[in-house]
Design a protein around this motif. Structure first.
Motif, PDB file in Angstrom:
ATOM      1  N   GLY A 210      -0.292   6.764 -11.525  1.00  0.00           N
ATOM      2  CA  GLY A 210      -0.030   7.588  -9.957  1.00  0.00           C
ATOM      3  C   GLY A 210       0.908   8.919 -10.366  1.00  0.00           C
ATOM      4  O   GLY A 210       1.245  10.096  -9.745  1.00  0.00           O
TER       5      GLY A 210
ATOM      6  N   PHE B 106       0.797  -1.185  -0.385  1.00  0.00           N
ATOM      7  CA  PHE B 106       0.265   0.168   0.375  1.00  0.00           C
ATOM      8  C   PHE B 106       0.413   1.372   0.200  1.00  0.00           C
ATOM      9  O   PHE B 106       0.359   1.920  -0.666  1.00  0.00           O
ATOM     10  CB  PHE B 106      -0.930   0.054   1.866  1.00  0.00           C
TER      11      PHE B 106
ATOM     12  N   ASP C 292       2.189   1.963  -2.762  1.00  0.00           N
ATOM     13  CA  ASP C 292       1.419   2.912  -3.595  1.00  0.00           C
ATOM     14  C   ASP C 292       1.088   4.286  -3.943  1.00  0.00           C
ATOM     15  O   ASP C 292       0.562   4.741  -4.436  1.00  0.00           O
ATOM     16  CB  ASP C 292      -0.476   2.181  -3.952  1.00  0.00           C
ATOM     17  N   ILE C 293       1.031   4.332  -2.640  1.00  0.00           N
ATOM     18  CA  ILE C 293       1.276   5.725  -2.537  1.00  0.00           C
ATOM     19  C   ILE C 293       1.581   6.865  -3.037  1.00  0.00           C
ATOM     20  O   ILE C 293       1.834   7.597  -2.733  1.00  0.00           O
ATOM     21  CB  ILE C 293       0.499   5.488  -1.188  1.00  0.00           C
TER      22      ILE C 293
ATOM     23  N   ASN D 225      -5.427   3.250  -5.534  1.00  0.00           N
ATOM     24  CA  ASN D 225      -5.205   1.983  -5.985  1.00  0.00           C
ATOM     25  C   ASN D 225      -5.793   1.298  -4.359  1.00  0.00           C
ATOM     26  O   ASN D 225      -5.648  -0.045  -5.350  1.00  0.00           O
ATOM     27  CB  ASN D 225      -3.293   2.207  -5.113  1.00  0.00           C
ATOM     28  N   PHE D 226      -5.809   1.569  -4.079  1.00  0.00           N
ATOM     29  CA  PHE D 226      -7.116   0.076  -2.919  1.00  0.00           C
ATOM     30  C   PHE D 226      -8.920  -0.391  -3.466  1.00  0.00           C
ATOM     31  O   PHE D 226      -8.330  -1.205  -3.875  1.00  0.00           O
ATOM     32  CB  PHE D 226      -7.710   0.947  -1.649  1.00  0.00           C
TER      33      PHE D 226
ATOM     34  N   LEU E   7      -1.844  11.500 -11.844  1.00  0.00           N
ATOM     35  CA  LEU E   7      -2.051  12.422 -10.642  1.00  0.00           C
ATOM     36  C   LEU E   7      -0.966  13.032  -9.568  1.00  0.00           C
ATOM     37  O   LEU E   7      -1.016  14.553  -9.495  1.00  0.00           O
ATOM     38  CB  LEU E   7      -2.787  11.169  -9.524  1.00  0.00           C
TER      39      LEU E   7
ATOM     40  N   LEU F 116      -4.529  14.786  -2.170  1.00  0.00           N
ATOM     41  CA  LEU F 116      -3.527  14.297  -2.827  1.00  0.00           C
ATOM     42  C   LEU F 116      -3.172  12.075  -2.453  1.00  0.00           C
ATOM     43  O   LEU F 116      -3.483  11.772  -2.872  1.00  0.00           O
ATOM     44  CB  LEU F 116      -2.035  14.752  -3.621  1.00  0.00           C
ATOM     45  N   PHE F 117      -2.381  12.299  -1.749  1.00  0.00           N
ATOM     46  CA  PHE F 117      -1.756  11.321  -0.340  1.00  0.00           C
ATOM     47  C   PHE F 117      -3.151  10.612  -0.741  1.00  0.00           C
ATOM     48  O   PHE F 117      -3.086   9.695  -1.444  1.00  0.00           O
ATOM     49  CB  PHE F 117      -1.763  12.198   0.631  1.00  0.00           C
TER      50      PHE F 117
ATOM     51  N   SER G 177       3.819   6.302  -5.085  1.00  0.00           N
ATOM     52  CA  SER G 177       3.843   6.262  -6.564  1.00  0.00           C
ATOM     53  C   SER G 177       3.104   7.884  -6.816  1.00  0.00           C
ATOM     54  O   SER G 177       2.667   7.982  -7.724  1.00  0.00           O
ATOM     55  CB  SER G 177       3.522   5.119  -7.400  1.00  0.00           C
ATOM     56  N   GLY G 178       2.075   7.660  -6.310  1.00  0.00           N
ATOM     57  CA  GLY G 178       1.364   9.443  -6.099  1.00  0.00           C
ATOM     58  C   GLY G 178       1.516  10.645  -5.954  1.00  0.00           C
ATOM     59  O   GLY G 178       1.007  11.213  -6.370  1.00  0.00           O
ATOM     60  N   VAL G 179       3.067  10.779  -5.350  1.00  0.00           N
ATOM     61  CA  VAL G 179       3.386  12.202  -4.373  1.00  0.00           C
ATOM     62  C   VAL G 179       3.787  12.491  -5.291  1.00  0.00           C
ATOM     63  O   VAL G 179       4.278  12.230  -6.232  1.00  0.00           O
ATOM     64  CB  VAL G 179       4.188  11.832  -3.646  1.00  0.00           C
ATOM     65  N   PRO G 180       2.986  13.616  -5.996  1.00  0.00           N
ATOM     66  CA  PRO G 180       3.763  14.322  -6.862  1.00  0.00           C
ATOM     67  C   PRO G 180       5.221  14.901  -6.631  1.00  0.00           C
ATOM     68  O   PRO G 180       5.373  14.999  -5.241  1.00  0.00           O
ATOM     69  CB  PRO G 180       2.761  15.268  -7.238  1.00  0.00           C
TER      70      PRO G 180
ATOM     71  N   THR H 222      -4.632   9.073  -3.768  1.00  0.00           N
ATOM     72  CA  THR H 222      -4.088   8.096  -4.383  1.00  0.00           C
ATOM     73  C   THR H 222      -4.795   6.572  -3.431  1.00  0.00           C
ATOM     74  O   THR H 222      -4.870   5.531  -4.989  1.00  0.00           O
ATOM     75  CB  THR H 222      -2.749   8.326  -4.898  1.00  0.00           C
ATOM     76  N   PHE H 223      -4.301   6.860  -2.660  1.00  0.00           N
ATOM     77  CA  PHE H 223      -4.086   5.536  -1.569  1.00  0.00           C
ATOM     78  C   PHE H 223      -5.599   5.176  -1.835  1.00  0.00           C
ATOM     79  O   PHE H 223      -5.606   3.782  -2.046  1.00  0.00           O
ATOM     80  CB  PHE H 223      -4.180   6.453  -0.903  1.00  0.00           C
TER      81      PHE H 223
END
Lengths: 308, 314, 375
Positions: B234, A127, A130-131, B301-302, B237, B293-294, A133-136, B297-298
Motif C-alpha cells: 500500500g 477491506f 486495506d483500501i 488486497n482482495f 503504490l 489507484l483506489f 492503506s493504498g490511498v496516495p 489497491t482493493f
C-alpha cells in the motif's frame, strides 16, 4: 520405520540420538547462510541512508541556534537561523494526528479481533482499511482540501494537515494492532472470562497489555511515516519562515515542508546553504522520531506484563 | 427449559458500541473518499476523448479537448511497486527471521531499533538520496544487467537518459528500502510471539533450526507477514514525493516494459501537476487516476486475502 | 523594572528614528558601473511607506521569484518592524488558485491572469479587476553541459529545433553555423525539461514561439510540449540531470547555472549576447503592456522575445504579484501597499545582487502608480 519393538533385547535407538542426515544439515546450513545474507544485504542500504543523513546533516545540529531560532530573519541563501518553526509545526501536527488516529485505529482493531469476526461489518471494515492503506498521500490531501477547505470554507492550516495525516496513519495502526491482538493466545482470554472478568475489562487489562509492545511499535512506525509526509503539506498549509504556534490559522512550517521548500528554491551542492539546511532538517526529524520512539519503548516496557 | 438470560453489563455494551462505532466511522470515511473521487472524476471521464483505460496519452492542457488514458501510469505504478516488493519481501522475511531466531540478543535489539529508525527518514529525503547518491552507484549494476540480460524485455533498453539514473529500477530499489522497516518490524513482532510450546515441541522431535522455523514460526507468522507485506505494498503504490523526485519523465516515448524506463506513477503525476488544478474538469482527470489507484489497491488486497485464506484464528 | 520603561521608550523612539532615516535616505544609485541605455536601475525614494495593517501577510506562487520575495519580505520587515510576510513557493498555478480562493492575500505568477483565472480573480476582489504587477524580472538560461565546448551560441530558431527534436546531434550544421571556430562533437543532444508544471516552461515556450520564425509549432503553456527528451522535477532536478549527462541541455532560471552547467549565448540577429542582468535590462526597453494605460501591468513579452535589440538578451521572465485593485479590507490593503512599495523601491537593489534584473525607471513609476491606486 526404524522401530525396534521386535528386538526387545537390543537397546532402544531413540530418534533424538540419531545423526542428522546430510540433506537436512545442508538445508539448515543454507538457511543460515541466507539469513545472514539478507541481514548483510539489508545492512548496506540501511547504513548508507542513515550515514548520508547523519554525515550531511550534522553540520548545524549541535548549535543551539538551530533549535531555538527560525528562518524569519534570514534569507534563503544566508547562513544562520534555525528550524524552531519547523519543529514546532511537525510536533503539533503529529501530536494532534496521533491523538485522533491512535484511539480510533485501536478501537477498530479491537472491533476486528474481539467483537467483529464473522460479522459482515467486520469483513467490510477489513477491506476498507486495506483500501485506505493504498490511498496516495496526495489523494488524501485533496480529499481533505475538498472537505475542510472547499466545503466547510475553513482556511488552510496545520490542523487540516493533521486531518489528512490521520487518514494516512489509521490503516497502519489498525493493521499492526490487529495482528498483535490476534496472536494473543486465546487461553489468556478464556482464563480471564473464567474468572468472571467482563469482556471489555479483559480486553483492556489482559489482551492489550500483552500486545502492548507490538502495538506501540506499530504506532511509532505509523507516526514516523506521517511526520515525514510532504504531499499533504503542499496542499493544505502554506510555508512560513516564522514560528507559528497556532495550529488552526495561518501558515505553519514543518520539517518536510521546509525540506521541500529548500529543494524548490535552493541549489543542492554539497556545502551550499540549501544542502546544509535540507539534510540538517532531515537529521532533525530522524532525531525527534528516535527520541519519541525511545520514550515509547521505555514506557511500554514499564507497562507491559512481566514475562517469567 | 429456563431461558438463559445473560445480563449484559453496561461496561461491555458501551465498549462494544464504541469499537463497533469506530469500525463504522472508518468505513464511512473511506466511503466518503470514494464518493469524493467519483464526484470529481465523472465529469472529466465523460469529457474524455480517448479511452480512459487503454489509452496511453495524457494531455489535459486543453479543457475542451481532454485526452487522458491511464494505461501508462498503471504500468509504471505496478512496475515500481513490483520491483520494490520483489526485493523487499524476501529480504524483510530474512531479516525478521534473522533477528528473532539467529541473531544474538545484543545484536538483535539495537539492529531492530536502527531499522525502525529508517522509517523515520522522510520520503523526500529518500527521493533525494535515491537520485543523487544511489542512482550513480546503481548505474554499473544496471548497465551489467542490461548488457547481459538485455534480451529479456524487462532488462531491455530504457527510454530515459542518463540511461540508468531516474529509472523504475532505481525507484524500485529506493521503495524497497522504504518498505523494509514496515514489513520487518511487523513480521518481527509476530515471529517473536510464536508460542513456545510449538517451538519446544519441534526441538524435542529433533528438528534443526531451519526445520523449527519451517514448521512452527513460518506457519504461525504467515498471516502476519503477508499482512505486513500488504501494508508495504500500500505504501509503495501510494508513495508520492519520493517517486516524483526520482523518476524521469520520457517525452514522446512510452513505457516499454523495461525496468530501466522512466515515467510517472499515479501519485507522482498528480503531485507534479496538482498546482495546476484550476479547471475542475482537468482536475477531474487526475482525480480519476486516483480512483484507479483506489481500485487497484482493493484488487491486490482482495487477491492477497484470498491466497492466505480466512484469517480468523484456528 | 520601572526604570526600564522610560529606557524602553527612548529605545523605541531612537530605533524608529533610525528606521525612518534609513527609509528616507537613498542608497547610492544602483547603476554604478552598468550604464544601460534607458534601463537605468531605479532610484529608491521611499519617503512614505505607510506601515501597518495585517500581519502576517500571505502570498503564494511562483518558485522563480521566491528568492526575490524573501528579500522583499526582509526589507519590508526592516522598514516596518514587526510586519511579516509569508510566501509559499509552490508554483504559479497554485498561486493563482489560492489567490482566487481567498486563501492568500497576493499571488505570485510567472504569467499574467487571463481567461477564467481573470474572471475568478475579479470575483475574488468583490467584482473589481485584479492587477498583475511585475516586480521581479529574471533571466532564463539555456544551460548545457558539453565536454570541450565552453562557449555556445544559439538563436531562437535553432533552440526551437533542439527542443522539439528537429535537431538531434550537437554537430548539426545549424548549430555549427552559429558557432564558427568551435569544434562540436557528434554526440546526441539530450534535452531536459520540467516534469512539473512551471511558469518558467511557459515563458520559455512563448520565447520559442515568438523568436523561432515558425520553427516552434508545439504551442505554449506550463507543461513542456516539445515531446522530446526527459522531464525532471523542479529546476534542481533539471540542473542535476544536466550535470550528470554529457551532451545535455535544458532551460532554467539563471541562478541554477553553476557547477558544470554553462549558459548559452543568444543571438537575436545582431550577434551573440551573453546572459547578464545588464543585457536583460536592455531587452526590457521593448516592453509593451497588454492593456496600455491601465494599472494592470501585464506585459506582452512576445514583443521582447521577437525583438532584435543589439546587445540585448531577450529570454527573460517577468513574475507578477497578483493583487486586488479594490476589494481588500482596510487592514490587508494597507499592508499590501506598504509591502509592495518597499518591494518596488528599496528592495530592488538587493535583488539585483542576486542576479535578478531591477525594474527600470519607467516601469517602476508605473508600478508605484498602480500600488498607490490599491484600496
Amino acid at each position: 520405520m526404524t522401530s525396534t519393538l521386535s528386538d526387545t533385547d537390543q537397546p532402544a535407538i531413540s530418534p533424538a540420538f540419531q545423526q542428522v542426515s546430510t540433506a537436512r544439515k545442508a538445508k539448515n546450513g543454507l538457511a543460515t547462510v541466507l539469513m545472514w545474507l539478507s541481514f548483510l544485504i539489508a545492512v548496506v542500504p540501511l547504513v548508507w541512508v542513515l550515514y548520508t543523513v547523519i554525515a550531511n546533516g550534522i553540520k548545524r545540529i549541535p548549535f543551539t541556534n538551530w533549535w531555538s531560532q527560525d528562518f524569519g530573519s534570514v534569507l534563503s541563501d544566508e547562513v544562520g537561523g534555525g528550524v524552531l518553526h519547523a519543529v514546532v509545526g511537525t510536533l503539533e501536527q503529529g501530536l494532534v494526528c496521533a491523538i485522533i488516529a491512535v484511539p480510533l485505529g485501536l478501537m477498530v482493531a479491537i472491533y476486528l479481533v474481539e467483537y467483529g469476526p464473522g460479522t459482515r461489518l467486520a469483513k467490510i471494515t477489513t477491506f476498507m482499511v486495506d483500501i485506505l492503506s493504498g490511498v496516495p498521500s496526495i489523494v488524501a490531501a485533496l480529499f481533505i482540501y475538498a472537505l475542510w477547505i472547499t466545503t466547510f470554507g475553513l482556511p488552510r492550516s496545520g490542523f487540516a494537515v493533521s486531518l489528512a495525516l490521520v487518514l494516512l496513519m489509521i490503516p497502519v495502526v489498525v493493521r499492526s494492532s490487529e495482528e498483535m491482538l490476534r496472536i494473543v493466545p486465546d487461553d489468556l482470554r478464556e482464563a480471564s472470562y473464567a474468572l468472571g472478568v467482563p469482556k471489555w475489562k479483559t480486553i483492556v487489562k489482559v489482551v492489550l497489555p500483552t500486545a502492548l509492545s507490538g502495538i506501540i511499535s506499530g504506532i511509532m512506525m505509523a507516526l514516523a511515516r506521517v511526520m515525514g509526509e510532504t504531499a499533504p503539506l503542499l496542499v493544505l498549509v502554506g510555508y512560513s519562515a516564522y514560528t507559528n504556534w497556532d495550529l488552526f490559522d495561518h501558515e505553519q512550517a514543518s520539517l518536510p515542508l521546509l525540506m521541500n521548500n529548500e529543494r524548490a528554491t535552493n541549489t543542492m551542492e554539497p556545502g551550499s546553504v540549501g544542502f546544509d539546511r535540507i539534510w540538517g532538517a532531515a537529521l532533525t526529524l530522524v532525531l525527534i522520531i528516535a527520541l519519541i520512539n525511545l520514550v515509547a519503548t521505555v514506557v511500554s516496557r514499564l507497562v507491559a506484563p512481566k514475562k517469567k | 427449559m429456563t431461558r438463559n438470560r445473560t445480563k449484559v453489563r453496561p461496561g461491555d455494551r458501551i465498549f462494544k458500541n464504541l469499537s463497533t462505532g469506530a469500525g463504522v466511522v472508518v468505513v464511512a470515511l473511506i466511503g466518503l473518499i470514494g464518493l469524493f473521487l467519483l464526484v470529481q472524476a465523472i465529469p472529466a471521464l465523460r469529457a474524455d476523448n480517448v479511452n480512459f483505460l487503454t489509452s496511453r496519452t495524457w494531455d489535459t492542457s486543453d479543457p475542451n479537448n481532454l485526452r487522458f488514458g491511464i494505461l501508462d501510469l498503471l504500468l509504471v505504478t505496478v512496475s515500481t511497486s513490483l520491483v520494490a516488493l520483489v526485493i523487499a519481501m524476501p529480504v524483510s522475511l530474512g531479516i525478521a527471521l534473522f533477528l528473532t531466531q539467529y541473531a544474538p540478543r545484543q545484536l538483535a535489539r539495537p539492529f531492530a531499533y536502527v531499522i525502525d529508525l529508517l522509517a523515520a527518514v522522510p520520503s523526500i529525503i529518500f527521493g533525494l538520496w535515491g537520485i543523487l547518491v544511489l542512482a550513480p552507484e546503481l548505474a554499473p549494476i544496471a548497465q551489467w544487467l542490461n548488457e547481459t540480460l538485455g534480451f529479456i524485455p524487462i532488462f531491455g533498453q530504457g527510454n530515459v537518459f542518463p540511461n540508468f539514473s531516474g529509472t523504475i529500477f532505481t525507484a524500485g530499489v529506493v521503495l524497497a528500502v522504504m518498505l523494509l522497516p514496515i514489513i520487518t518490524s511487523l513480521s518481527r513482532e509476530v515471529f517473536e510471539r510464536t508460542p513456545t510450546p510449538h517451538v519446544e515441541g519441534a526441538l524435542a522431535l529433533g528438528a534443526t533450526r531451519w526445520e523449527v522455523i519451517r514448521t512452527t514460526v513460518l506457519p504461525f507468522g504467515k498471516a502476519g507477514y503477508i499482512g505486513a507485506s500488504m501494508l508495504g505494498l500500500g505504501r509503495a503504490l501510494g508513495e508520492t514525493i519520493a517517486l516524483a523526485v526520482i523518476l524521469f519523465i520520457p517525452r514522446g516515448k512510452l513505457f516499454d516494459f523495461s525496468i530501466f524506463d522512466g515515467g510517472a506513477t499515479f501519485a507522482s503525476q498528480i503531485a507534479a501537476n496538482y498546482s495546476e488544478f484550476n479547471n475542475p474538469t482537468s482536475a477531474g482527470a487526475y482525480i480519476a487516476a486516483g480512483l484507479v489507484l483506489f481500485v487497484l489497491t482493493f484488487a491486490v488486497n482482495f487477491a492477497a486475502r484470498a491466497i492466505i485464506g480466512d484469517k480468523k484464528g484456528d | 523594572m520601572k526604570i526600564m520603561r522610560p529606557m524602553g521608550a527612548v529605545g523605541i523612539v531612537a530605533s524608529a528614528a533610525l528606521v525612518l532615516a534609513a527609509c528616507g535616505s537613498d542608497p547610492a544609485s544602483t547603476s554604478s558601473g552598468a550604464p544601460t541605455s534607458g534601463a537605468a536601475a531605479a532610484a529608491t525614494g521611499t519617503a512614505n511607506v505607510a506601515c501597518g495593517g495585517k500581519t502576517p501577510l500571505s502570498g503564494e506562487g511562483s518558485t522563480a521569484q521566491k528568492t526575490a520575495v524573501d528579500i522583499f519580505a526582509q526589507q519590508y520587515a526592516k522598514a516596518c518592524s514587526g510586519q511579516v510576510v509569508n510566501y509559499n513557493a509552490t508554483g504559479s498555478g497554485a498561486g493563482v488558485k489560492q489567490f482566487n480562493a481567498k486563501q492568500v492575500d497576493f499571488g505570485g505568477s510567472d504569467s499574467p491572469l487571463s481567461g477564467n483565472d481573470a474572471t475568478a480573480a475579479a470575483a475574488r476582489c468583490e467584482g473589481n479587476p485584479a492587477w498583475d504587477l511585475p516586480l521581479v524580472i529574471g533571466p532564463i538560461a539555456i544551460g548545457y553541459k558539453l565536454d570541450g565546448v565552453s562557449s555556445l551560441t544559439l538563436n531562437g530558431e535553432v533552440s526551437a529545433k533542439i527542443f522539439n527534436g528537429s535537431i538531434t546531434t550537437w554537430n548539426d550544421p545549424a548549430i555549427a553555423a552559429l558557432n564558427p571556430g568551435v569544434t562540436l562533437p557528434s554526440k546526441p543532444i539530450q534535452v531536459l525539461s520540467r516534469s512539473d508544471e512551471s511558469g518558467t516552461t511557459d515563458n520559455f515556450q512563448h520565447y520559442l514561439a515568438a523568436a523561432s520564425k515558425g520553427a516552434w509549432t508545439q504551442g505554449t503553456g506550463k507543461a513542456f510540449k516539445g515531446g522530446v527528451g526527459n522531464g525532471a522535477s523542479g529546476s534542481n532536478g533539471v540542473a542535476s540531470a544536466i550535470r550528470a549527462a554529457d551532451g545535455a541541455i535544458g532551460y532554467m532560471e539563471s541562478s541554477y547555472v553553476k557547477d558544470g552547467i554553462t549558459a548559452a549565448k543568444l543571438d537575436s540577429g545582431s550577434g551573440a549576447v551573453e546572459l547578464t542582468a545588464q543585457n536583460v535590462g536592455k531587452a526590457l526597453d521593448a516592453a509593451v503592456f497588454k492593456t496600455p494605460g491601465s494599472n494592470d501591468l501585464a506585459m506582452d513579452l512576445d514583443k521582447i522575445y521577437a525583438a532584435n535589440t543589439p546587445g540585448a538578451y531577450p529570454l527573460l521572465l517577468a513574475t507578477y504579484e497578483l493583487v486586488c485593485s479594490k476589494g481588500y479590507d482596510a487592514d490587508t490593503a494597507k499592508a499590501v501597499k506598504a509591502f509592495l512599495t518597499v518591494s518596488a523601491t528599496t528592495a530592488q537593489q538587493p535583488i539585483a545582487d542576486k542576479g535578478f534584473v531591477p525594474l527600470p525607471q519607467s516601469l517602476q513609476d508605473k508600478v508605484l502608480t498602480a500600488i498607490n491606486a490599491i484600496s
